[in-house]
Design an enzyme around this catalytic site. Sequence first.
Site: not given
Length: 375
Positions: A92, A96-97, A106, A109, A135-138
Amino acid sequence: MNREARHMEREHTGELQAVYITNNGSIENGRLLIGLKNVFSKCLPNMPKEYICRLIFERRHKSVVIVRNGSQVIGGITYRTFPGTPAARLGEIAFCAVAQTLQVTGCGTRLMNWTKHYAREMDGLEYFLTYADNNAVGYFSKQSFTKTVTQEKDKWFGFIKDYDGGTLMECRIHPTLPYASFPEMLAKQRAALEGEVKRYTTGHVVHPGLPHWKEGGGPMPVGDIPGVVEAGWSHAAGMLYKEYQIAMNGQILDPTEDNLFEFMTMLLKKAQKHADAGPFQRPVSAMDVPDYYSIIIDPMDLGTMEERLNSRRYYITLNMFAADFYKMVKNCQLYNGATNPYFLAAKRIYEVFWSVMRSSILPNLEAAGIVEPKL
């Protein structure tokens, strides 16, 4: 993928390093976790610092961090594992940042690919789940996360935290994909594919420029252009030689060079004599319209078309002639707008132009290979 490849080059030089860490009590891991806490605190201002600290230092949580020059943490992902439970193959993602100055480079990624690599190799994970805010779904979608959860509910429900307002997303961690060297793998596959293509095509062969027109030559047969025949062109398939005829002056004529010249001259004179043709007879004056050429980079007008036509070298097909006429009208629309009187005038001339074309080309435009662009 090119941006991630640049980060890989920095990893090879030692400028960047991806590190898998846990709170194992070591001074170095503690230092990196504090640096990661600082990144999360700046990038996730709605998360309480106490909550961030509690999770990243809790021993069931693992973190993957990107470190620059051996000391500066510039991004990271913290995730929780569930060993010894039905969710043992699941991770889980809690945080993330990456540093705000690196969010379009990049780096995100590259960070996710390293996290998938370490999660599979170090923790034996097969899936990631996370609750992503709007804001993070994309971002997560680009990293192969989907809103469809394929795992059975009893393998994750009750184990991961449930957040109001978040979107639950899942990612399968492929068992064999080389996440840490993904760009290299794709580059090798592309090179192998291009090598195979070159065995059967000549598309990679570059011929030198033609001196034909510098030396004053006129229209050049397509078959004489180097590489055209080798690429598979034939006289019968050439668009320049579609079989059609022209109805003009009460006669049915073949599209010879002279007949095409007379037909295009007739079309151009009809346009020049149109009641609305005044603004289009010559190039737009930069003195009168100072910003015109900053918006219209490829201008066209009836006077320029007349010069090209009279050279008897430029318009060797009706399509080329019609394309310049379309360009003149489209430029007018682009600069003035679709409801402006100037464009409406240009449109009326355009309609007359194509009315004559449709009635004069036999059997029809489509069979003749002549394209009628729509405004």
